[in-house]
Design a protein around this motif. Structure first.
Motif, PDB file in Angstrom:
ATOM      1  N   MET A 274      -2.962   1.193 -12.483  1.00  0.00           N
ATOM      2  CA  MET A 274      -2.904   1.334 -13.937  1.00  0.00           C
ATOM      3  C   MET A 274      -2.368   2.706 -14.332  1.00  0.00           C
ATOM      4  O   MET A 274      -1.666   2.841 -15.341  1.00  0.00           O
ATOM      5  CB  MET A 274      -4.289   1.100 -14.540  1.00  0.00           C
ATOM      6  CG  MET A 274      -4.772  -0.333 -14.453  1.00  0.00           C
ATOM      7  SD  MET A 274      -3.603  -1.540 -15.143  1.00  0.00           S
ATOM      8  CE  MET A 274      -3.521  -1.001 -16.862  1.00  0.00           C
ATOM      9  N   ALA A 275      -2.692   3.719 -13.540  1.00  0.00           N
ATOM     10  CA  ALA A 275      -2.158   5.057 -13.816  1.00  0.00           C
ATOM     11  C   ALA A 275      -0.635   5.069 -13.675  1.00  0.00           C
ATOM     12  O   ALA A 275       0.074   5.677 -14.494  1.00  0.00           O
ATOM     13  CB  ALA A 275      -2.793   6.076 -12.870  1.00  0.00           C
ATOM     14  N   LEU A 276      -0.134   4.381 -12.648  1.00  0.00           N
ATOM     15  CA  LEU A 276       1.319   4.279 -12.479  1.00  0.00           C
ATOM     16  C   LEU A 276       1.954   3.452 -13.585  1.00  0.00           C
ATOM     17  O   LEU A 276       3.047   3.760 -14.056  1.00  0.00           O
ATOM     18  CB  LEU A 276       1.638   3.663 -11.112  1.00  0.00           C
ATOM     19  CG  LEU A 276       1.357   4.537  -9.884  1.00  0.00           C
ATOM     20  CD1 LEU A 276       1.482   3.726  -8.598  1.00  0.00           C
ATOM     21  CD2 LEU A 276       2.311   5.727  -9.853  1.00  0.00           C
ATOM     22  N   PHE A 277       1.260   2.395 -14.013  1.00  0.00           N
ATOM     23  CA  PHE A 277       1.767   1.560 -15.103  1.00  0.00           C
ATOM     24  C   PHE A 277       1.938   2.370 -16.384  1.00  0.00           C
ATOM     25  O   PHE A 277       2.944   2.229 -17.091  1.00  0.00           O
ATOM     26  CB  PHE A 277       0.817   0.392 -15.346  1.00  0.00           C
ATOM     27  CG  PHE A 277       1.060  -0.344 -16.638  1.00  0.00           C
ATOM     28  CD1 PHE A 277       2.196  -1.109 -16.816  1.00  0.00           C
ATOM     29  CD2 PHE A 277       0.145  -0.247 -17.686  1.00  0.00           C
ATOM     30  CE1 PHE A 277       2.430  -1.774 -18.010  1.00  0.00           C
ATOM     31  CE2 PHE A 277       0.365  -0.903 -18.882  1.00  0.00           C
ATOM     32  CZ  PHE A 277       1.518  -1.673 -19.051  1.00  0.00           C
ATOM     33  N   THR A 289       6.323  -1.589  -6.594  1.00  0.00           N
ATOM     34  CA  THR A 289       6.306  -0.272  -7.234  1.00  0.00           C
ATOM     35  C   THR A 289       5.193   0.600  -6.675  1.00  0.00           C
ATOM     36  O   THR A 289       5.374   1.809  -6.481  1.00  0.00           O
ATOM     37  CB  THR A 289       6.135  -0.422  -8.759  1.00  0.00           C
ATOM     38  OG1 THR A 289       7.329  -0.970  -9.319  1.00  0.00           O
ATOM     39  CG2 THR A 289       5.871   0.920  -9.427  1.00  0.00           C
ATOM     40  N   TYR A 290       4.048   0.012  -6.419  1.00  0.00           N
ATOM     41  CA  TYR A 290       2.928   0.815  -5.910  1.00  0.00           C
ATOM     42  C   TYR A 290       3.309   1.502  -4.606  1.00  0.00           C
ATOM     43  O   TYR A 290       3.093   2.705  -4.440  1.00  0.00           O
ATOM     44  CB  TYR A 290       1.695  -0.062  -5.700  1.00  0.00           C
ATOM     45  CG  TYR A 290       0.438   0.726  -5.363  1.00  0.00           C
ATOM     46  CD1 TYR A 290      -0.531   0.978  -6.328  1.00  0.00           C
ATOM     47  CD2 TYR A 290       0.228   1.233  -4.086  1.00  0.00           C
ATOM     48  CE1 TYR A 290      -1.673   1.708  -6.027  1.00  0.00           C
ATOM     49  CE2 TYR A 290      -0.902   1.972  -3.767  1.00  0.00           C
ATOM     50  CZ  TYR A 290      -1.848   2.205  -4.742  1.00  0.00           C
ATOM     51  OH  TYR A 290      -2.967   2.933  -4.443  1.00  0.00           O
ATOM     52  N   MET A 291       3.889   0.751  -3.667  1.00  0.00           N
ATOM     53  CA  MET A 291       4.275   1.320  -2.378  1.00  0.00           C
ATOM     54  C   MET A 291       5.334   2.404  -2.549  1.00  0.00           C
ATOM     55  O   MET A 291       5.363   3.389  -1.805  1.00  0.00           O
ATOM     56  CB  MET A 291       4.789   0.225  -1.457  1.00  0.00           C
ATOM     57  CG  MET A 291       5.130   0.695  -0.055  1.00  0.00           C
ATOM     58  SD  MET A 291       5.528  -0.655   1.085  1.00  0.00           S
ATOM     59  CE  MET A 291       7.075  -1.235   0.394  1.00  0.00           C
ATOM     60  N   HIS A 292       6.184   2.238  -3.555  1.00  0.00           N
ATOM     61  CA  HIS A 292       7.255   3.206  -3.801  1.00  0.00           C
ATOM     62  C   HIS A 292       6.737   4.471  -4.483  1.00  0.00           C
ATOM     63  O   HIS A 292       7.218   5.576  -4.183  1.00  0.00           O
ATOM     64  CB  HIS A 292       8.332   2.556  -4.683  1.00  0.00           C
ATOM     65  CG  HIS A 292       9.367   3.499  -5.181  1.00  0.00           C
ATOM     66  ND1 HIS A 292      10.312   4.080  -4.361  1.00  0.00           N
ATOM     67  CD2 HIS A 292       9.614   3.988  -6.437  1.00  0.00           C
ATOM     68  CE1 HIS A 292      11.083   4.876  -5.069  1.00  0.00           C
ATOM     69  NE2 HIS A 292      10.688   4.836  -6.333  1.00  0.00           N
ATOM     70  N   SER A 293       5.744   4.331  -5.364  1.00  0.00           N
ATOM     71  CA  SER A 293       5.378   5.440  -6.252  1.00  0.00           C
ATOM     72  C   SER A 293       4.004   6.047  -6.001  1.00  0.00           C
ATOM     73  O   SER A 293       3.633   7.008  -6.684  1.00  0.00           O
ATOM     74  CB  SER A 293       5.442   4.967  -7.713  1.00  0.00           C
ATOM     75  OG  SER A 293       6.724   4.481  -8.038  1.00  0.00           O
ATOM     76  N   PHE A 294       3.224   5.527  -5.047  1.00  0.00           N
ATOM     77  CA  PHE A 294       1.855   6.033  -4.885  1.00  0.00           C
ATOM     78  C   PHE A 294       1.784   7.534  -4.590  1.00  0.00           C
ATOM     79  O   PHE A 294       0.826   8.201  -5.019  1.00  0.00           O
ATOM     80  CB  PHE A 294       1.126   5.241  -3.781  1.00  0.00           C
ATOM     81  CG  PHE A 294       1.550   5.580  -2.378  1.00  0.00           C
ATOM     82  CD1 PHE A 294       0.864   6.546  -1.640  1.00  0.00           C
ATOM     83  CD2 PHE A 294       2.622   4.948  -1.785  1.00  0.00           C
ATOM     84  CE1 PHE A 294       1.239   6.850  -0.345  1.00  0.00           C
ATOM     85  CE2 PHE A 294       3.009   5.249  -0.495  1.00  0.00           C
ATOM     86  CZ  PHE A 294       2.323   6.207   0.233  1.00  0.00           C
ATOM     87  N   PRO A 295       2.785   8.155  -3.873  1.00  0.00           N
ATOM     88  CA  PRO A 295       2.657   9.603  -3.636  1.00  0.00           C
ATOM     89  C   PRO A 295       2.707  10.427  -4.913  1.00  0.00           C
ATOM     90  O   PRO A 295       2.208  11.559  -4.956  1.00  0.00           O
ATOM     91  CB  PRO A 295       3.853   9.919  -2.723  1.00  0.00           C
ATOM     92  CG  PRO A 295       4.262   8.612  -2.129  1.00  0.00           C
ATOM     93  CD  PRO A 295       3.970   7.600  -3.197  1.00  0.00           C
ATOM     94  N   SER A 315       4.950  -3.547 -11.787  1.00  0.00           N
ATOM     95  CA  SER A 315       6.277  -3.659 -11.192  1.00  0.00           C
ATOM     96  C   SER A 315       7.366  -3.991 -12.207  1.00  0.00           C
ATOM     97  O   SER A 315       8.489  -3.488 -12.100  1.00  0.00           O
ATOM     98  CB  SER A 315       6.261  -4.743 -10.104  1.00  0.00           C
ATOM     99  OG  SER A 315       5.377  -4.392  -9.059  1.00  0.00           O
ATOM    100  N   TYR A 316       7.044  -4.824 -13.197  1.00  0.00           N
ATOM    101  CA  TYR A 316       8.075  -5.305 -14.123  1.00  0.00           C
ATOM    102  C   TYR A 316       7.899  -4.809 -15.548  1.00  0.00           C
ATOM    103  O   TYR A 316       8.773  -5.060 -16.387  1.00  0.00           O
ATOM    104  CB  TYR A 316       8.108  -6.841 -14.101  1.00  0.00           C
ATOM    105  CG  TYR A 316       8.240  -7.405 -12.721  1.00  0.00           C
ATOM    106  CD1 TYR A 316       9.412  -7.229 -11.995  1.00  0.00           C
ATOM    107  CD2 TYR A 316       7.187  -8.079 -12.120  1.00  0.00           C
ATOM    108  CE1 TYR A 316       9.535  -7.729 -10.706  1.00  0.00           C
ATOM    109  CE2 TYR A 316       7.292  -8.590 -10.833  1.00  0.00           C
ATOM    110  CZ  TYR A 316       8.462  -8.405 -10.128  1.00  0.00           C
ATOM    111  OH  TYR A 316       8.575  -8.898  -8.860  1.00  0.00           O
ATOM    112  N   GLY A 317       6.781  -4.135 -15.817  1.00  0.00           N
ATOM    113  CA  GLY A 317       6.552  -3.641 -17.156  1.00  0.00           C
ATOM    114  C   GLY A 317       6.335  -4.768 -18.154  1.00  0.00           C
ATOM    115  O   GLY A 317       6.328  -5.955 -17.805  1.00  0.00           O
ATOM    116  N   VAL A 318       6.197  -4.411 -19.403  1.00  0.00           N
ATOM    117  CA  VAL A 318       5.975  -5.404 -20.457  1.00  0.00           C
ATOM    118  C   VAL A 318       7.194  -6.315 -20.594  1.00  0.00           C
ATOM    119  O   VAL A 318       7.066  -7.537 -20.730  1.00  0.00           O
ATOM    120  CB  VAL A 318       5.669  -4.700 -21.795  1.00  0.00           C
ATOM    121  CG1 VAL A 318       5.598  -5.717 -22.926  1.00  0.00           C
ATOM    122  CG2 VAL A 318       4.364  -3.910 -21.701  1.00  0.00           C
TER     123      VAL A 318
END
Length: 396
Positions: A274-277, A289-295, A315-318
């Protein structure tokens, strides 16, 4: 004589149907072998000249194509390499399953799901050998050291991860229910019952806690959809009781003792997702997206957000999620139409039970977003146009 009947069914297949069935059943091979067979089959369609017609007809589905293009574009903009790979895989799946739909007949669909159920019994036997460490797990480190994750004595067969195999067991159990409901052949009913129990034990060997509530609710939905009388209630109660017995039995080794710590880990992953979202709520950054952006936020490594709901909007947004909703509107209308026809209750129950399994399992995991599990899901769900247009349900 019944086995001869099956052989005769196979002999009656055309060359195109035989090749297609071979590709479908290869889903039970390790995923890298399936990918090789799958790509080879698509190249064969190019060689025969059929690909041109497939692409032309596929253009009649602009929303689906736009979603895939959108997924690819946002992945490229975010430099999400695995997102691009996943988006390309979506396009290849769209080509394959559009061709699959064009070749689908009631008899071929029937043979396909019977084949899937038969091979699932062998998979369950292999799961037992894995669980008791009689055979070793498939080793994927030759592809990449990071791809091999040892899950103690949890069975994963050829599906890379116990959770992926778990949801496939759920799908096969639902197929077993469907075949029992729609066949007049005694041997097929007996075999389907054996296959259901084999997959229940295979499911238990995965020690996939999330799959048990998924199969319980999926079975209840199927029974209530197909029977619709007092028997449905008592059968559902029985299924629920058996499911709970498996779920909480320490003798069967389901990992209920570590549920608290696992839930804490899941919640932390959801919070990270949710923080990444919130960093990109409208557009997303593409699949995985999580695997790409977690760092970026210092979160622990995971392939996804362990929730189909959080991972989809992440991953796809709204915008992308709305596109998915629009693409799903036609199948939903077909399901509503079929619910008005009593003779279509068994196949409607199969569709709804598949969706229920995905919806419940997806609360805690994203097992559907894998080559083999999504392939089996789509094999059944892509029969919807055929079954919607049929006057009566096909039985044998």
């Amino acid at each position: 004589m019944k086995s001869i009947g099956i052989i005769e069914k196979l002999k009656s297949l055309s060359k195109q149907e035989g090749l297609l069935l071979g590709v479908i059943l290869s889903i039970f091979l390790p995923f890298y072998l399936f990918v090789i067979i799958f790509i080879s089959y698509l190249l064969w369609l190019v060689y025969t000249g059929e690909m041109k017609g497939i692409l032309k007809r596929l253009s009649q589905h602009p929303v689906l194509l736009f979603f895939i293009a959108y997924s690819t574009a946002i992945s490229l903009l975010a430099q999400n390499v695995m997102g691009v790979v996943s988006s390309v895989a979506m396009f290849l799946f769209a080509i394959f399953f559009y061709y699959y739909q064009s070749q689908l007949t009631p008899k071929f669909f029937r043979l396909t799901i019977e084949g899937i159920l038969a091979l699932s019994v062998f998979a369950a036997a292999f799961a037992a050998l894995e669980h008791f460490q009689i055979v070793k797990k498939f080793d994927y480190t030759f592809l990449s050291p990071r791809m091999q994750v040892w899950h103690q004595n949890r069975a994963e067969v050829a599906f890379f991860n116990p959770n992926y195999y778990g949801i496939i067991c759920c799908f096969c159990i639902m197929i077993g229910f469907y075949l029992i409901s729609t066949t007049k052949l005694r041997w097929l009913r007996i075999f389907s019952m054996i296959a259901i129990f084999a997959n229940l034990f295979g499911l238990n060997f995965t020690q996939n806690r999330t799959a048990f509530p998924a199969i319980i609710f999926g079975a209840i939905i199927y029974l209530f959809t197909t029977i619709k009388n007092w028997r449905a209630f008592w059968l559902s109660v029985g299924v629920f009781g058996v499911g709970l017995a498996f779920l909480f039995s320490s003798d069967l080794g389901v990992r209920m003792g570590t549920l608290d710590s696992s839930m804490e880990e899941r919640v932390s992953i959801w919070n990270a997702g949710m923080a990444l979202f919130k960093q990109n709520p409208f557009w997303g950054e593409g699949p995985l997206t999580y695997m790409h952006s977690f760092p970026r936020i210092g979160a622990p490594y995971h392939e996804h957000a362990h929730s189909i709901y959080i991972d989809t909007i992440l991953s796809y947004g709204v915008v992308g999620t709305v596109l998915l909703g629009i693409a799903s509107s036609t199948p939903v209308r077909m399901l509503i139409d079929m619910s008005q026809v009593p003779s279509k209750r068994p196949i409607l129950g199969l569709y709804l039970s598949f969706l229920t399994v995905v919806a419940v399992h997806g609360i805690f995991d994203l097992a559907l977003f894998w080559i083999q599990s999504s392939f089996i899901f789509l094999l059944v769900m892509c029969s919807l146009p055929l079954k919607h247009s049929m006057i009566d349900e096909f039985v044998d």
